[in-house]
Design a protein around this motif. Structure first.
Motif, mmCIF file in Angstrom:
data_model
loop_
_atom_site.group_PDB
_atom_site.id
_atom_site.type_symbol
_atom_site.label_atom_id
_atom_site.label_comp_id
_atom_site.label_asym_id
_atom_site.label_seq_id
_atom_site.Cartn_x
_atom_site.Cartn_y
_atom_site.Cartn_z
ATOM 1 N N GLY A 245 38.308 39.002 38.722
ATOM 2 C CA GLY A 245 37.984 40.164 39.533
ATOM 3 C C GLY A 245 37.168 39.834 40.768
ATOM 4 N N TYR A 246 36.783 40.879 41.452
ATOM 5 C CA TYR A 246 35.907 40.800 42.629
ATOM 6 C C TYR A 246 36.518 40.013 43.791
ATOM 7 C CZ TYR A 246 31.448 43.053 43.268
ATOM 8 O OH TYR A 246 30.472 43.960 43.609
ATOM 9 N N GLY A 247 37.783 40.311 44.068
ATOM 10 C CA GLY A 247 38.427 39.757 45.254
ATOM 11 C C GLY A 247 39.150 38.453 45.055
ATOM 12 N N ARG A 248 38.978 37.811 43.920
ATOM 13 C CA ARG A 248 39.512 36.467 43.707
ATOM 14 C C ARG A 248 41.041 36.413 43.864
ATOM 15 N NH1 ARG A 248 38.164 31.527 44.432
ATOM 16 N NH2 ARG A 248 36.048 32.303 44.088
ATOM 17 N N THR A 249 41.752 37.461 43.447
ATOM 18 C CA THR A 249 43.216 37.440 43.497
ATOM 19 C C THR A 249 43.788 38.071 44.764
ATOM 20 O OG1 THR A 249 43.491 39.576 42.387
ATOM 21 C CG2 THR A 249 43.270 37.625 40.974
ATOM 22 N N GLY A 250 42.931 38.510 45.661
ATOM 23 C CA GLY A 250 43.411 39.176 46.877
ATOM 24 C C GLY A 250 43.341 40.683 46.779
ATOM 25 N N LYS A 251 43.107 41.189 45.585
ATOM 26 C CA LYS A 251 42.781 42.601 45.364
ATOM 27 C C LYS A 251 41.322 42.635 44.919
ATOM 28 C CE LYS A 251 47.160 44.189 45.561
ATOM 29 N NZ LYS A 251 47.659 45.192 46.515
ATOM 30 N N MET A 252 40.673 43.796 45.070
ATOM 31 C CA MET A 252 39.281 43.857 44.641
ATOM 32 C C MET A 252 39.164 43.539 43.155
ATOM 33 S SD MET A 252 36.332 44.160 45.936
ATOM 34 C CE MET A 252 34.657 44.167 45.283
ATOM 35 N N PHE A 253 40.128 44.044 42.379
ATOM 36 C CA PHE A 253 40.155 43.759 40.939
ATOM 37 C C PHE A 253 41.556 43.307 40.551
ATOM 38 C CE2 PHE A 253 36.897 46.946 41.728
ATOM 39 C CZ PHE A 253 35.782 46.254 41.274
ATOM 40 N N ALA A 254 41.626 42.362 39.639
ATOM 41 C CA ALA A 254 42.915 41.764 39.267
ATOM 42 C C ALA A 254 43.882 42.793 38.711
ATOM 43 C CB ALA A 254 42.695 40.642 38.256
ATOM 44 N N CYS A 255 43.362 43.815 38.029
ATOM 45 C CA CYS A 255 44.237 44.822 37.423
ATOM 46 C C CYS A 255 45.073 45.551 38.459
ATOM 47 C CB CYS A 255 43.417 45.818 36.605
ATOM 48 S SG CYS A 255 42.241 46.811 37.559
#
Length: 423
Positions: A245-255
């Protein structure tokens, strides 16, 4: 000063990846006591969202520390912590607007499990093989990324069950992505038929993208399938977003990559830019069953960590960090695929955003943990810190700062390729 002079004073339980003694850090780099500078592609295991000692985070920490370090959030309220709770509720998905602050990921895992049991009044928890949720006894109970984390600790928390995650290692050999998805969903349904009735299950806890287990990205169909099963049986879905989470995947949250909203979400690692902080996030309805005194914390929500966390959110907004994650993540992934084409020991490239990994294998397809060890040693010799993942230790994960620059990625790829050329 040498690490070995002090080694006897430290418990060997904490594994040490290097013997480096670090004196300072800035952005993507660490400097040791000898003045040697290292490119850090680990970042405290995805903790430093904005790199080492980001000026805005440092200023926020110093400013708050001069006024108040802590007085325990269960006694009084802190302005930065209240502000952070409101800001988080504005970016979390769905109705996940109620927050309990704690200090580390494992602590948040324990809290989430307790919350699920308190709300549902059910005893059982289902987790996934390949998962890592922390090292407290509760978090260890639902962790299955490697048996070494569980060794000697039985019996652990009761009524805990495991099903396979749709990774290649945990499914029948030769299954494609769709077959792995179907197989794992059927295994969960089979668990309900043969082992534990669904009406006895409080929650299913899962990493939407597995971290320690190998940076494994499931299909959207799988994640949505788990959501559907939970909704059908009144089971709470807990997403461990501590690493993903927290931006790591390019979205704010992975979900958000799967268009799924969990019932409970755990946050940690990057939330406070390097300071210890985590959170259990849920709906007001669910949190209402967590009555005063049913859970607590001495240091959770302390104002210094909250001030740092607010600074992190400020930079996210001001510098459009998510756009950088997607741009630099695509660039890094492209470079990793180029290496895969050139070096047969790289058998896979996977991940989303700046949560990427490569996998090392031998020519016969067996896991190349020994290859990773040689690559790691060469990278360290050439002044780059790296980290592995996966049950066989043959994955190399990339946890750069979310504001990483192209030239820093280029430097890392150059060092990695130099290491591969020595094999």
């Amino acid at each position: 000063m040498e690490f070995n002079q002090y080694k006897e004073y430290l418990s060997p339980a904490l594994a040490k990846a290097t013997d480096l003694i670090i004196t300072s850090g800035e952005g993507c780099y660490l400097t040791d006591i000898n003045g040697e500078r290292y490119l850090d592609f680990v970042q405290g295991i995805a903790v430093n969202a904005l790199g080492h000692s980001h000026n805005k985070v440092v200023d926020a920490i110093c400013g708050q520390a001069k006024n108040l370090i802590n007085a325990s959030f269960n006694l009084v309220n802190f302005e930065p912590t209240l502000k952070l709770a409101k800001r988080l509720s504005e970016v979390t998905p769905g109705d996940l607007n109620s927050i309990f602050f704690s200090n580390g990921g494992a602590e948040a895992t324990d809290g989430a499990i307790k919350l699920a049991k308190a709300y549902t009044k059910r005893p059982a928890i289902i987790s996934f093989k390949g998962s890592f949720h922390g090292r407290t006894i509760g978090a260890t109970t639902v962790t299955a990324s490697n048996s070494k984390y569980r060794k000697y600790y039985e019996p652990m928390m009761g009524s805990t069950y495991f099903v396979p995650y749709p990774s290649k290692d945990l499914c029948p050999k030769g299954f494609d992505e769709q077959q792995r998805t179907e197989y794992c969903l059927e295994e969960l349904k089979s668990l309900f038929s043969y082992v534990v009735a669904p009406e006895m299950v409080a929650a299913i806890i899962m990493e939407p993208i597995q971290g320690e287990g190998g940076y494994v990205v499931p299909t959207k169909e799988f994640v949505q399938g788990i959501r559907s099963i939970c909704s059908e049986h009144g089971i709470l879905l807990i997403f461990d977003e501590i690493q993903a989470g927290y931006g790591r995947t390019g979205k704010m949250f992975a979900c958000e990559n799967f268009d799924v909203v969990p019932d409970i979400m755990t946050l940690g690692k990057a939330i406070a830019g390097g300071l210890p902080m985590s959170a259990v996030v849920s709906t007001n309805e669910i949190m209402e069953e967590w009555h005063p005194g049913m859970h607590g914390t001495t240091f959770g929500g302390n104002p210094v960590a909250a001030a740092a966390a607010n600074a992190v959110l400020d930079v996210f907004e001001e510098q459009n960090i998510l756009e950088n994650v997607n741009t630099m993540g695509s660039y890094l992934k492209e470079k990793l695929f180029e290496l895969k084409e050139k070096y047969s020991c790289i058998s896979d490239v996977r991940g989303l955003g700046l949560m990427l990994a490569i996998e090392f294998s031998h020519e016969d397809g067996t896991p190349g943990g020994d290859i990773w060890a040689k690559v790691k040693a060469e990278c360290l010799r050439n002044k780059m810190l790296t980290l592995n993942c996966g049950v066989h230790g043959n994955g190399m994960r990339f946890a750069t700062p979310l504001n990483v620059k192209k030239e820093e990625i280029d430097q890392g790829i150059m060092i990695l390729e130099a290491a591969l050329q020595t094999l």
